[in-house]
Design a protein around this motif. Structure first.
Motif, PDB file in Angstrom:
ATOM      1  N   TYR A 154       0.838  -1.198   0.000  1.00  0.00           N
ATOM      2  CA  TYR A 154       0.000   0.000   0.000  1.00  0.00           C
ATOM      3  C   TYR A 154       0.877   1.255   0.000  1.00  0.00           C
ATOM      4  O   TYR A 154       0.650   2.195  -0.772  1.00  0.00           O
ATOM      5  CB  TYR A 154      -0.929  -0.003   1.213  1.00  0.00           C
ATOM      6  CG  TYR A 154      -1.740   1.259   1.364  1.00  0.00           C
ATOM      7  CD1 TYR A 154      -2.872   1.480   0.584  1.00  0.00           C
ATOM      8  CD2 TYR A 154      -1.351   2.239   2.274  1.00  0.00           C
ATOM      9  CE1 TYR A 154      -3.599   2.661   0.711  1.00  0.00           C
ATOM     10  CE2 TYR A 154      -2.082   3.420   2.404  1.00  0.00           C
ATOM     11  CZ  TYR A 154      -3.205   3.616   1.618  1.00  0.00           C
ATOM     12  OH  TYR A 154      -3.922   4.784   1.746  1.00  0.00           O
ATOM     13  N   LYS A 155       1.899   1.269   0.833  1.00  0.00           N
ATOM     14  CA  LYS A 155       2.781   2.436   0.929  1.00  0.00           C
ATOM     15  C   LYS A 155       3.553   2.657  -0.371  1.00  0.00           C
ATOM     16  O   LYS A 155       3.752   3.800  -0.808  1.00  0.00           O
ATOM     17  CB  LYS A 155       3.746   2.262   2.102  1.00  0.00           C
ATOM     18  CG  LYS A 155       3.083   2.349   3.473  1.00  0.00           C
ATOM     19  CD  LYS A 155       4.098   2.136   4.592  1.00  0.00           C
ATOM     20  CE  LYS A 155       3.445   2.244   5.961  1.00  0.00           C
ATOM     21  NZ  LYS A 155       4.422   1.997   7.061  1.00  0.00           N
ATOM     22  N   LYS A 156       4.005   1.582  -0.989  1.00  0.00           N
ATOM     23  CA  LYS A 156       4.747   1.714  -2.252  1.00  0.00           C
ATOM     24  C   LYS A 156       3.871   2.292  -3.355  1.00  0.00           C
ATOM     25  O   LYS A 156       4.299   3.152  -4.133  1.00  0.00           O
ATOM     26  CB  LYS A 156       5.306   0.353  -2.683  1.00  0.00           C
ATOM     27  CG  LYS A 156       6.641  -0.015  -2.042  1.00  0.00           C
ATOM     28  CD  LYS A 156       7.216  -1.267  -2.669  1.00  0.00           C
ATOM     29  CE  LYS A 156       8.609  -1.558  -2.115  1.00  0.00           C
ATOM     30  NZ  LYS A 156       9.595  -0.526  -2.534  1.00  0.00           N
ATOM     31  N   LEU A 157       2.638   1.802  -3.445  1.00  0.00           N
ATOM     32  CA  LEU A 157       1.740   2.290  -4.486  1.00  0.00           C
ATOM     33  C   LEU A 157       1.331   3.735  -4.229  1.00  0.00           C
ATOM     34  O   LEU A 157       1.232   4.536  -5.170  1.00  0.00           O
ATOM     35  CB  LEU A 157       0.501   1.393  -4.572  1.00  0.00           C
ATOM     36  CG  LEU A 157       0.768  -0.049  -5.012  1.00  0.00           C
ATOM     37  CD1 LEU A 157      -0.534  -0.832  -5.096  1.00  0.00           C
ATOM     38  CD2 LEU A 157       1.498  -0.094  -6.351  1.00  0.00           C
ATOM     39  N   TYR A 161       1.998   6.486  -7.069  1.00  0.00           N
ATOM     40  CA  TYR A 161       0.855   6.940  -7.858  1.00  0.00           C
ATOM     41  C   TYR A 161       0.057   8.078  -7.228  1.00  0.00           C
ATOM     42  O   TYR A 161      -0.861   8.602  -7.857  1.00  0.00           O
ATOM     43  CB  TYR A 161      -0.049   5.754  -8.182  1.00  0.00           C
ATOM     44  CG  TYR A 161       0.644   4.741  -9.055  1.00  0.00           C
ATOM     45  CD1 TYR A 161       0.815   4.988 -10.413  1.00  0.00           C
ATOM     46  CD2 TYR A 161       1.180   3.576  -8.523  1.00  0.00           C
ATOM     47  CE1 TYR A 161       1.492   4.088 -11.226  1.00  0.00           C
ATOM     48  CE2 TYR A 161       1.862   2.666  -9.323  1.00  0.00           C
ATOM     49  CZ  TYR A 161       2.011   2.927 -10.671  1.00  0.00           C
ATOM     50  OH  TYR A 161       2.676   2.032 -11.467  1.00  0.00           O
ATOM     51  N   GLY A 162       0.392   8.473  -6.011  1.00  0.00           N
ATOM     52  CA  GLY A 162      -0.193   9.659  -5.404  1.00  0.00           C
ATOM     53  C   GLY A 162      -1.699   9.726  -5.480  1.00  0.00           C
ATOM     54  O   GLY A 162      -2.411   8.817  -5.052  1.00  0.00           O
ATOM     55  N   LYS A 163      -2.220  10.797  -6.053  1.00  0.00           N
ATOM     56  CA  LYS A 163      -3.666  11.031  -6.090  1.00  0.00           C
ATOM     57  C   LYS A 163      -4.413  10.014  -6.954  1.00  0.00           C
ATOM     58  O   LYS A 163      -5.633   9.890  -6.853  1.00  0.00           O
ATOM     59  CB  LYS A 163      -3.960  12.444  -6.598  1.00  0.00           C
ATOM     60  CG  LYS A 163      -3.519  12.701  -8.033  1.00  0.00           C
ATOM     61  CD  LYS A 163      -3.830  14.129  -8.452  1.00  0.00           C
ATOM     62  CE  LYS A 163      -3.427  14.386  -9.909  1.00  0.00           C
ATOM     63  NZ  LYS A 163      -3.736  15.786 -10.319  1.00  0.00           N
ATOM     64  N   ASN A 164      -3.699   9.297  -7.805  1.00  0.00           N
ATOM     65  CA  ASN A 164      -4.339   8.278  -8.644  1.00  0.00           C
ATOM     66  C   ASN A 164      -4.464   6.927  -7.936  1.00  0.00           C
ATOM     67  O   ASN A 164      -5.033   5.992  -8.491  1.00  0.00           O
ATOM     68  CB  ASN A 164      -3.552   8.090  -9.942  1.00  0.00           C
ATOM     69  CG  ASN A 164      -3.525   9.344 -10.794  1.00  0.00           C
ATOM     70  OD1 ASN A 164      -4.529  10.050 -10.895  1.00  0.00           O
ATOM     71  ND2 ASN A 164      -2.387   9.653 -11.397  1.00  0.00           N
ATOM     72  N   THR A 165      -3.918   6.849  -6.722  1.00  0.00           N
ATOM     73  CA  THR A 165      -3.908   5.570  -6.002  1.00  0.00           C
ATOM     74  C   THR A 165      -5.300   5.016  -5.730  1.00  0.00           C
ATOM     75  O   THR A 165      -5.514   3.806  -5.898  1.00  0.00           O
ATOM     76  CB  THR A 165      -3.119   5.703  -4.685  1.00  0.00           C
ATOM     77  OG1 THR A 165      -1.814   6.229  -4.959  1.00  0.00           O
ATOM     78  CG2 THR A 165      -2.967   4.354  -4.002  1.00  0.00           C
TER      79      THR A 165
END
Length: 438
Positions: A154-157, A161-165
Motif C-alpha cells: 500500500y505504501k509503495k503504491l 501513484y499519489g492522487k491516482n492511487t
C-alpha cells in the motif's frame, strides 16, 4: 496442516480453510494447493471454493481486523486453522449472498471436518457477535485496511501513484475478465466469434487489439468451441501487446526469454509465420513442458531451451538475435486482481532482490542482441523500481542502448509504457523498447 496430510472432506468450508492455511501460514501459492483440493469436489463446488478463497484473500486486512476485535487471543498449533475458518465466515456474511443461517451453521459444522470440534462454540459465538454488532456495516479503520493490501505494498503504491492511487486500488480489487487470443494460423476472429455466438457464449470484441476477444462471463475455456483444435489461447490483453510491440519481421532470429507458458512465443509465430527461428528460454523444467503443451495444442513449433537467462554461456549457441523479448521475473503486482494470493506471498524485501535479478538478466541478455536489434523489456509489475527505474539505470550504464522514440510516450525520466490494472480491461504490465546502436 501440511498439504500431504489433506484428506477428503465432507465440508467445503473446511477445505476452504485448509487452502487459506496453506497459503497464509505455509506460503504455498494458490496454483499449488487449490487444484488438489478442488479435485475432491463436484464442478459447481470447485467454482464456489475458488470464489471463497480468492474473496478472503482480496479482503484479508478487514477480515483480520474483525478477527482481532472479536477473538480474545490468537489461536495456536492445530487450532490456528480455525482463525481462517472464522474469517471465511466473516467473508460470507459481509461480502456474499450466502444466508446468515447457512454461513453460521455450515461454518460451525466445518470444525468437525477439521478435527477442531472443541472450537465449535467459539466459532458460533464469534460469528453471531459479528452479526449482532453489525460489523459488516462499519467503515474500515484506515485506508490501508480498506485497500485490501499489505502495508508495505500500500505504501509503495501510494508513493508511486499519489492522487491516482484510489482508482488503482479499486481496480485491483475487481475480478479480471478472461481474454482470448485468436490463433490466426487456424482461424480468424470473425469465424471464431461466429462459433462463440452459435454456442451462446457472451463476449465482446475490443477495438484495441487485432486478435482478442473478451468473455463477459466465467466459462470453462476447455469447453469453448475450437479449444482442442487450437483456435485460441487464453492471454490477457496486456500480454497480447508484447508480440505486437516487438514487431517481428520475416527472417528474424528471435529469443523469447523467460518464456513459460509460451503464450507470447506463440503470438510471435502467429504474427510472423516467416521467422527464421524462434527460441523459447525457460529456467524451470516443469514450466518449459507447459510451453511444449501449448505449442502442441496451437499447432506451433519452436526451439525450447531450459536455461538461466542470467547465465547465457550455459545455453547460448553464439548466434546473435535480431529481436529479444525479455519478460523479466518480477513481483507480479500487476496481476493481483487475477491472483490475489500474490500480495500475501510476496514480501517487501523481495522487491530489491528481484530488481537486482532483473538488472543482471538484462545486462547479460543485451550482449546476445545484434547491433541494430530490438529488445523489449516487459514485466507484469506496477512498481517503478522494477520498471521505469530499471530502464533508466540500464540506459545510464549501457552506452550502446537507447530508447526507441517511436514507442508510446517515452521520456528520459519516465521511459516505456506502464499499463495499470483495469486500463482497457487489461492487467497491470510494463513495456520498454530498446534499440542497440549499430
Amino acid at each position: 496442516m501440511k498439504s500431504k496430510n489433506i484428506k477428503k472432506s465432507s465440508n467445503i468450508r473446511a477445505d476452504a480453510a485448509k487452502i487459506l492455511y496453506q497459503i497464509l501460514e505455509e506460503g504455498q501459492s494458490a496454483r499449488e494447493c487449490l487444484p488438489a483440493i478442488q479435485a475432491l469436489h463436484k464442478d459447481q463446488d470447485k467454482a464456489w471454493l475458488q470464489e471463497m478463497v480468492y474473496g478472503v484473500l482480496r479482503q484479508l486486512p478487514i477480515l483480520q481486523f474483525w478477527l482481532r476485535e472479536l477473538l480474545d487471543k490468537p489461536l495456536k498449533n492445530r487450532f490456528k486453522i480455525v482463525e481462517h475458518l472464522i474469517m471465511l465466515g466473516f467473508y460470507q456474511l459481509a461480502f456474499t449472498r450466502v444466508s446468515q443461517h447457512a454461513a453460521v451453521s455450515e461454518t460451525v459444522a466445518a470444525t468437525q471436518s477439521l478435527n477442531t470440534i472443541a472450537m465449535k462454540g467459539l466459532v458460533n459465538g464469534i460469528l453471531r457477535n459479528f452479526i449482532r454488532e453489525e460489523m459488516a456495516n462499519q467503515a474500515a479503520p484506515n485506508e490501508q485496511i480498506a485497500s485490501g493490501l499489505p502495508k508495505w505494498l500500500y505504501k509503495k503504491l501510494l508513493a508511486a501513484y499519489g492522487k491516482n492511487t484510489p482508482t488503482l486500488l479499486e481496480n485491483m480489487q475487481h475480478k479480471a475478465p478472461i481474454w482470448l487470443r485468436v490463433n490466426t494460423t487456424k482461424t480468424n476472429r470473425k469465424a471464431f466469434s461466429q462459433a462463440l455466438t452459435e454456442s451462446g457464449i457472451d463476449f465482446e470484441i475490443p477495438t484495441s487489439h487485432s486478435q482478442a476477444i473478451i468473455l463477459n462471463k466465467g466459462y470453462d475455456v476447455t469447453s469453448l468451441p475450437g479449444f482442442d483444435n487450437g483456435w485460441f489461447a487464453v492471454q490477457d490483453g496486456a500480454a497480447q501487446l508484447a508480440a505486437e510491440y516487438i514487431a517481428p519481421q520475416a527472417e528474424d532470429n528471435i529469443l523469447d526469454c523467460c518464456a513459460a507458458p509460451g503464450g507470447k512465443t506463440c503470438h510471435l509465430i502467429e504474427l510472423q509465420p516467416q521467422l527464421k527461428s524462434v527460441t523459447a528460454l525457460e529456467i524451470d523444467k516443469v514450466r518449459a513442458n507447459r510451453i511444449q503443451e501449448n505449442f502442441d495444442r496451437l499447432g506451433h513449433s519452436a526451439q525450447i531451451l531450459t536455461g538461466d537467462a542470467s547465465q547465457p554461456d550455459s545455453w547460448w549457441d553464439g548466434n546473435l538475435y535480431d529481436r529479444i523479448l525479455l519478460d523479466a521475473p518480477c513481483s507480479a503486482t500487476g496481476i493481483i486482481r487475477r491472483h490475489p494470493d500474490i500480495k500475501w506471498l510476496r514480501k517487501a524485501k523481495d522487491i530489491e532482490v528481484l530488481a537486482l535479478l532483473q538488472s543482471n538478466i538484462i545486462d547479460k541478455i543485451w550482449t546476445l542482441l545484434k547491433p541494430g536489434g530490438t529488445l523489449l523489456y516487459a514485466t507484469c509489475s506496477i512498481l517503478p523500481e522494477e520498471n521505469q527505474q530499471q530502464i533508466i539505470q540500464f540506459l545510464a550504464r549501457t552506452a550502446n542502448a537507447k530508447l526507441d522514440e517511436s514507442f508510446g510516450n517515452d521520456a528520459t525520466n519516465k521511459p516505456g509504457r506502464q499499463i495499470l490494472p483495469g486500463d482497457l480491461q487489461m492487467d497491470g504490465f510494463y513495456y520498454a523498447r530498446l534499440l542497440k546502436s549499430i
